[in-house]
Design an enzyme around this catalytic site. Structure first.
Site, PDB file in Angstrom:
ATOM      1  N   GLY A 190       0.830  -1.213   0.000  1.00  0.00           N
ATOM      2  CA  GLY A 190       0.000   0.000   0.000  1.00  0.00           C
ATOM      3  C   GLY A 190       0.859   1.255   0.000  1.00  0.00           C
ATOM      4  N   GLY A 192      -0.150   4.319   0.288  1.00  0.00           N
ATOM      5  CA  GLY A 192      -0.940   5.439   0.808  1.00  0.00           C
ATOM      6  C   GLY A 192      -0.136   6.216   1.834  1.00  0.00           C
ATOM      7  CB  ILE A 194       0.208   4.215   6.919  1.00  0.00           C
ATOM      8  CG1 ILE A 194      -0.886   4.885   7.753  1.00  0.00           C
ATOM      9  CG2 ILE A 194       1.102   3.335   7.809  1.00  0.00           C
ATOM     10  CD1 ILE A 194      -1.762   3.924   8.531  1.00  0.00           C
ATOM     11  NE  ARG A 282      -6.609   3.631  11.222  1.00  0.00           N
ATOM     12  CZ  ARG A 282      -5.959   2.864  12.112  1.00  0.00           C
ATOM     13  NH1 ARG A 282      -4.890   2.186  11.757  1.00  0.00           N
ATOM     14  NH2 ARG A 282      -6.395   2.779  13.354  1.00  0.00           N
ATOM     15  CG  ASP A 322     -10.474   7.548  11.845  1.00  0.00           C
ATOM     16  OD1 ASP A 322     -10.541   8.713  11.404  1.00  0.00           O
ATOM     17  OD2 ASP A 322      -9.390   6.929  11.994  1.00  0.00           O
ATOM     18  CG  HIS A 454      12.313  38.828   1.376  1.00  0.00           C
ATOM     19  ND1 HIS A 454      12.292  37.855   0.394  1.00  0.00           N
ATOM     20  CD2 HIS A 454      13.609  39.269   1.450  1.00  0.00           C
ATOM     21  CE1 HIS A 454      13.512  37.733  -0.117  1.00  0.00           C
ATOM     22  NE2 HIS A 454      14.332  38.578   0.507  1.00  0.00           N
TER      23      HIS A 454
HETATM   24  P1  FAD Z   1      -9.428   7.217  17.420  1.00  0.00           P
HETATM   25  O1  FAD Z   1      -8.308   8.171  17.475  1.00  0.00           O
HETATM   26  O2  FAD Z   1      -9.186   5.897  16.786  1.00  0.00           O
HETATM   27  O3  FAD Z   1      -9.915   7.002  18.933  1.00  0.00           O
HETATM   28  C1  FAD Z   1     -10.881   6.075  19.267  1.00  0.00           C
HETATM   29  C2  FAD Z   1     -10.716   5.727  20.726  1.00  0.00           C
HETATM   30  O4  FAD Z   1     -11.886   5.043  21.140  1.00  0.00           O
HETATM   31  C3  FAD Z   1      -9.549   4.802  21.034  1.00  0.00           C
HETATM   32  O5  FAD Z   1      -8.813   5.284  22.123  1.00  0.00           O
HETATM   33  C4  FAD Z   1     -10.210   3.471  21.389  1.00  0.00           C
HETATM   34  O6  FAD Z   1      -9.483   2.736  22.353  1.00  0.00           O
HETATM   35  C5  FAD Z   1     -11.522   3.959  21.979  1.00  0.00           C
HETATM   36  N1  FAD Z   1     -12.606   2.983  21.907  1.00  0.00           N
HETATM   37  C6  FAD Z   1     -13.021   2.268  20.840  1.00  0.00           C
HETATM   38  N2  FAD Z   1     -14.102   1.540  21.153  1.00  0.00           N
HETATM   39  C7  FAD Z   1     -14.376   1.798  22.458  1.00  0.00           C
HETATM   40  C8  FAD Z   1     -15.373   1.362  23.347  1.00  0.00           C
HETATM   41  N3  FAD Z   1     -16.337   0.526  22.952  1.00  0.00           N
HETATM   42  N4  FAD Z   1     -15.331   1.823  24.615  1.00  0.00           N
HETATM   43  C9  FAD Z   1     -14.374   2.691  25.024  1.00  0.00           C
HETATM   44  N5  FAD Z   1     -13.412   3.138  24.209  1.00  0.00           N
HETATM   45  C10 FAD Z   1     -13.420   2.711  22.943  1.00  0.00           C
HETATM   46  N6  FAD Z   1      -4.486  11.957  10.967  1.00  0.00           N
HETATM   47  C11 FAD Z   1      -4.103  13.217  10.789  1.00  0.00           C
HETATM   48  O7  FAD Z   1      -4.955  14.109  10.696  1.00  0.00           O
HETATM   49  N7  FAD Z   1      -2.772  13.564  10.725  1.00  0.00           N
HETATM   50  C12 FAD Z   1      -1.795  12.639  10.807  1.00  0.00           C
HETATM   51  O8  FAD Z   1      -0.616  12.980  10.738  1.00  0.00           O
HETATM   52  C13 FAD Z   1      -2.161  11.289  10.975  1.00  0.00           C
HETATM   53  N8  FAD Z   1      -1.227  10.328  11.080  1.00  0.00           N
HETATM   54  C14 FAD Z   1      -1.610   9.031  11.266  1.00  0.00           C
HETATM   55  C15 FAD Z   1      -0.621   8.065  11.305  1.00  0.00           C
HETATM   56  C16 FAD Z   1      -0.967   6.738  11.472  1.00  0.00           C
HETATM   57  C17 FAD Z   1       0.112   5.699  11.535  1.00  0.00           C
HETATM   58  C18 FAD Z   1      -2.342   6.378  11.618  1.00  0.00           C
HETATM   59  C19 FAD Z   1      -2.754   4.957  11.831  1.00  0.00           C
HETATM   60  C20 FAD Z   1      -3.331   7.340  11.561  1.00  0.00           C
HETATM   61  C21 FAD Z   1      -2.976   8.677  11.363  1.00  0.00           C
HETATM   62  N9  FAD Z   1      -3.935   9.679  11.272  1.00  0.00           N
HETATM   63  C22 FAD Z   1      -3.547  10.974  11.063  1.00  0.00           C
HETATM   64  C23 FAD Z   1      -5.380   9.388  11.378  1.00  0.00           C
HETATM   65  C24 FAD Z   1      -5.879   9.716  12.793  1.00  0.00           C
HETATM   66  O9  FAD Z   1      -5.123   8.995  13.739  1.00  0.00           O
HETATM   67  C25 FAD Z   1      -7.352   9.366  12.915  1.00  0.00           C
HETATM   68  O10 FAD Z   1      -8.076   9.976  11.871  1.00  0.00           O
HETATM   69  C26 FAD Z   1      -7.904   9.844  14.242  1.00  0.00           C
HETATM   70  O11 FAD Z   1      -7.210   9.258  15.319  1.00  0.00           O
HETATM   71  C27 FAD Z   1      -9.394   9.498  14.372  1.00  0.00           C
HETATM   72  O12 FAD Z   1      -9.870   9.965  15.599  1.00  0.00           O
HETATM   73  P2  FAD Z   1     -11.138   9.310  16.313  1.00  0.00           P
HETATM   74  O13 FAD Z   1     -11.360  10.103  17.529  1.00  0.00           O
HETATM   75  O14 FAD Z   1     -12.224   9.161  15.331  1.00  0.00           O
HETATM   76  O15 FAD Z   1     -10.695   7.822  16.675  1.00  0.00           O
HETATM   77  P1  NAI Z   2      -4.549   4.781   2.460  1.00  0.00           P
HETATM   78  O1  NAI Z   2      -5.977   4.688   2.098  1.00  0.00           O
HETATM   79  O2  NAI Z   2      -3.898   6.110   2.550  1.00  0.00           O
HETATM   80  O3  NAI Z   2      -3.693   3.950   1.400  1.00  0.00           O
HETATM   81  C1  NAI Z   2      -3.886   2.578   1.204  1.00  0.00           C
HETATM   82  C2  NAI Z   2      -3.208   2.185  -0.093  1.00  0.00           C
HETATM   83  O4  NAI Z   2      -3.186   0.775  -0.163  1.00  0.00           O
HETATM   84  C3  NAI Z   2      -3.950   2.687  -1.326  1.00  0.00           C
HETATM   85  O5  NAI Z   2      -3.040   3.306  -2.205  1.00  0.00           O
HETATM   86  C4  NAI Z   2      -4.569   1.428  -1.900  1.00  0.00           C
HETATM   87  O6  NAI Z   2      -4.707   1.469  -3.306  1.00  0.00           O
HETATM   88  C5  NAI Z   2      -3.547   0.386  -1.480  1.00  0.00           C
HETATM   89  N1  NAI Z   2      -4.068  -0.971  -1.408  1.00  0.00           N
HETATM   90  C6  NAI Z   2      -5.278  -1.390  -0.938  1.00  0.00           C
HETATM   91  N2  NAI Z   2      -5.369  -2.722  -1.010  1.00  0.00           N
HETATM   92  C7  NAI Z   2      -4.192  -3.184  -1.527  1.00  0.00           C
HETATM   93  C8  NAI Z   2      -3.683  -4.475  -1.833  1.00  0.00           C
HETATM   94  N3  NAI Z   2      -4.405  -5.571  -1.608  1.00  0.00           N
HETATM   95  N4  NAI Z   2      -2.446  -4.557  -2.343  1.00  0.00           N
HETATM   96  C9  NAI Z   2      -1.694  -3.457  -2.568  1.00  0.00           C
HETATM   97  N5  NAI Z   2      -2.136  -2.194  -2.307  1.00  0.00           N
HETATM   98  C10 NAI Z   2      -3.361  -2.067  -1.781  1.00  0.00           C
HETATM   99  O7  NAI Z   2      -4.413   3.941   3.804  1.00  0.00           O
HETATM  100  P2  NAI Z   2      -3.252   3.859   4.893  1.00  0.00           P
HETATM  101  O8  NAI Z   2      -1.950   4.287   4.341  1.00  0.00           O
HETATM  102  O9  NAI Z   2      -3.416   2.512   5.478  1.00  0.00           O
HETATM  103  O10 NAI Z   2      -3.696   4.937   5.940  1.00  0.00           O
HETATM  104  C11 NAI Z   2      -5.011   4.877   6.515  1.00  0.00           C
HETATM  105  C12 NAI Z   2      -5.527   6.227   6.788  1.00  0.00           C
HETATM  106  O11 NAI Z   2      -4.891   6.788   7.931  1.00  0.00           O
HETATM  107  C13 NAI Z   2      -5.266   7.250   5.702  1.00  0.00           C
HETATM  108  O12 NAI Z   2      -6.204   7.163   4.646  1.00  0.00           O
HETATM  109  C14 NAI Z   2      -5.423   8.525   6.447  1.00  0.00           C
HETATM  110  O13 NAI Z   2      -6.782   8.822   6.540  1.00  0.00           O
HETATM  111  C15 NAI Z   2      -4.865   8.186   7.806  1.00  0.00           C
HETATM  112  N6  NAI Z   2      -3.492   8.683   7.910  1.00  0.00           N
HETATM  113  C16 NAI Z   2      -3.286  10.024   7.785  1.00  0.00           C
HETATM  114  C17 NAI Z   2      -2.013  10.541   7.848  1.00  0.00           C
HETATM  115  C18 NAI Z   2      -1.817  11.992   7.649  1.00  0.00           C
HETATM  116  O14 NAI Z   2      -2.795  12.728   7.686  1.00  0.00           O
HETATM  117  N7  NAI Z   2      -0.588  12.469   7.464  1.00  0.00           N
HETATM  118  C19 NAI Z   2      -0.852   9.688   8.092  1.00  0.00           C
HETATM  119  C20 NAI Z   2      -1.182   8.278   8.155  1.00  0.00           C
HETATM  120  C21 NAI Z   2      -2.468   7.837   8.092  1.00  0.00           C
END
Ligand code: FAD
Ligand code: NAI
Length: 475
Positions: A190, A192, A194, A282, A322, A454
């Protein structure tokens, strides 16, 4: 007798804790429930974002960028950094420290706003007399109730069938942030957000990184010009990217992971790696919520169905972040959390999806807001484009980072800014001005007439706006 509140928020990530704080500010009695815990079993508020997402990934991106600079750029400045080495456990410990500061900060904010926090897993048990009943299972079990429930339970990494995460060799975002030593060979499925961010971290530290992507094109959601520039930059850095692949089998063995796949030409290939990150999107998380107990409607992806105002099919039950439709971004979740709290208070909270910025924290950084050129073309909207390269920006030259450009797309008739796309240094910060311009429905001329300091990278934004009218001053 259960404890009752005006508002119960399930989930303490960016959507949930912000919804809880805004609700408390508006005068409601509020409870927030979150199940996450750290290695010591203590609450780890902040959700995916704080624990295994935005914050730790940015900490590792920063550390690895310092290392990369020491290796490849210090010499240009006359700094001799020969023999610089990387202490991976120390880098991970620093990252964990940054995460802990954020966990504790959010716990403090809940206390400051007089929000009752429950550490445990929440599930619906029923509803009666206008109150929703919830059970919290944790170290202490509780029964609580409220008129309004805001669900912010986030998302989990999508599993590739046959490549289940063991977090040792086959890694989700969680394991990818905890690799204890630089792998010699790292595979990523992938390309994307991550895949690019985590692939960059481990490439900078010396891993040979290969990214396998199913789609034929790179970064489909980004502007095509940006995607092209990004592919050029990442390839130059040594990231290997293959497009149009079809994964057939992932073998997780003692010596590492073998990925069998067909390349774009349909030829059978094998990629042998020490570690494999699977980042293919995700899935919304409603595990343990017991949605059926109250008849909460989910769609076929498992996301909670909501309308434009984050209202579910149940009266007074809301969902944000999310776990609902829309981009999975922390700031989108936060905006929805605020909007829902304000709607509960009878106000008119609203989220403008057209002005949610996207940022990819690679080097160069990539950031955009609004429409891409390909979207405008598909929608038949006549537009003018203005582009300015960082190569012609004095601050970028002084920084030694001249990759990329700023591009502004404006309506051909009204000159209103319809989209903005940046690849280059500090794109994550530069995009804010353009988000504001779009929120205020500014024209490109409005931006062009604003005095920018600047030397600053932001002068490239002004110049891109001037370029819309074909009158750049410095290019
Ligand atoms: P979450 O942050 O997932 O929080 C949900 C919480 O609910 C968790 O703590 C979980 O334990 C809790 N929970 C779930 N079910 C229950 C339950 N039944 N009872 C009690 N608690 C529960 N987004 C950006 O904008 N910028 C970035 O740079 C960025 N980087 C990322 C990097 C990675 C590696 C990943 C995986 C994601 C990244 N994201 C980024 C995406 C971002 O993390 C999510 O969009 C964001 O965390 C979503 O927020 P949320 O509050 O919806 O859910
Ligand atoms: P993503 O949706 O960004 O990218 C997933 C990639 O995997 C896509 O390009 C898709 O075509 C590819 N893919 C799907 N199935 C596949 C397969 N079977 N084989 C090969 N490629 C395949 O998802 P990612 O990177 O997992 O991140 C999840 C989400 O977390 C992002 O969409 C974003 O919303 C959030 N995130 C945001 C960040 C930021 O804001 N800087 C940083 C990291 C995550």
């Amino acid at each position: 007798m259960s404890k009752s509140f005006d508002v119960i928020v399930i989930g303490g990530g960016p959507g949930g804790y912000v919804a809880a704080i805004r609700s408390a500010q508006l005068g409601f009695s509020v409870a927030c429930i979150d199940a996450a815990q750290n290695a010591a079993g203590a609450p780890a508020l902040g959700g995916t974002c704080t624990n295994v997402g935005c914050i730790p990934s940015k900490a590792l991106l920063q550390s690895s960028e310092h290392f990369d600079h020491a290796h490849h750029h210090f010499a240009e400045h006359g700094i001799n950094a020969a023999g610089v080495t990387m202490d991976v456990p120390k880098m991970l410990a620093r990252k964990d420290g940054v995460v802990k500061q954020n966990n504790d900060g959010i716990l403090y904010l809940l206390k400051k706003n007089k929000i009752t926090f429950f550490h445990g897993l929440a599930s619906f048990t029923g509803n009666a007399d206008g109150l929703y009943q919830l059970a919290v299972k944790g170290k202490v079990n509780e029964a609580i109730a409220a008129k309004h429930v805001v669900i912010a339970t986030g998302s989990n990494a999508r599993v590739l069938p046959g490549a289940e995460f063991d977090e040792l060799n086959v890694l989700s975002n969680d394991g990818a942030l905890r690799v204890g030593a630089v792998p010699k060979k790292l595979g990523v499925i992938g390309s994307g957000v991550i895949g690019l961010e985590m692939g960059s971290v481990w490439r900078r530290l010396g891993a040979e990184v290969t990214i396998l992507e199913a789609m034929p094109a790179f970064l489909g959601a980004a502007d095509e010009g940006i995607a092209k520039e990004a592919l050029k930059a990442f390839t130059k850095q040594g990231l290997k990217l293959e497009f149009g692949v079809k994964i057939s089998e992932v073998k997780n063995g003692k010596k590492g992971v073998s990925v069998n796949y067909a390349n774009a030409k349909g030829e059978a290939q094998t990629l042998d790696v020490d570690k494999l990150i699977v980042s293919i999107g995700r899935v919304p998380n409603t595990n343990g919520l017991n949605a059926a107990a109250v008849g909460l409607q989910l769609d076929e992806r498992g996301a909670i169905v909501v309308n434009d105002h984050c209202q579910t099919n149940l009266p007074n039950v809301w969902a944000v972040g999310d776990v609902v439709r829309g981009p999975m971004l922390a700031h989108k979740a936060e905006e929805e959390g605020v909007a829902v709290a304000e709607r509960i208070a009878g106000q008119h909270g609203h989220v403008n999806f057209n002005t949610i910025p996207w940022v990819i924290y690679t080097s160069p950084e990539i950031a955009w807001v609004g429409k891409t050129e390909q979207q405008l073309k598909a929608d038949g909207i006549a537009y003018k484009a203005g582009q300015f390269p960082f190569l012609a920006n004095g601050r970028a030259r002084a920084l030694g980072d001249t990759t990329g450009f700023v591009k502004i797309l404006a309506d051909a008739t009204t000159d209103e800014v319809l989209g903005a796309h940046i690849i280059g240094p500090q794109a994550s910060e530069l995009i804010a001005e353009l988000v504001m311009a779009m929120e205020f429905r500014a024209s490109s001329e409005d931006i062009a007439r604003i005095c920018h300091a600047h030397p600053s990278l932001s002068e490239s934004t002004k110049e891109a706006a001037l370029a819309v009218d074909k009158r750049t001053l410095n290019f």
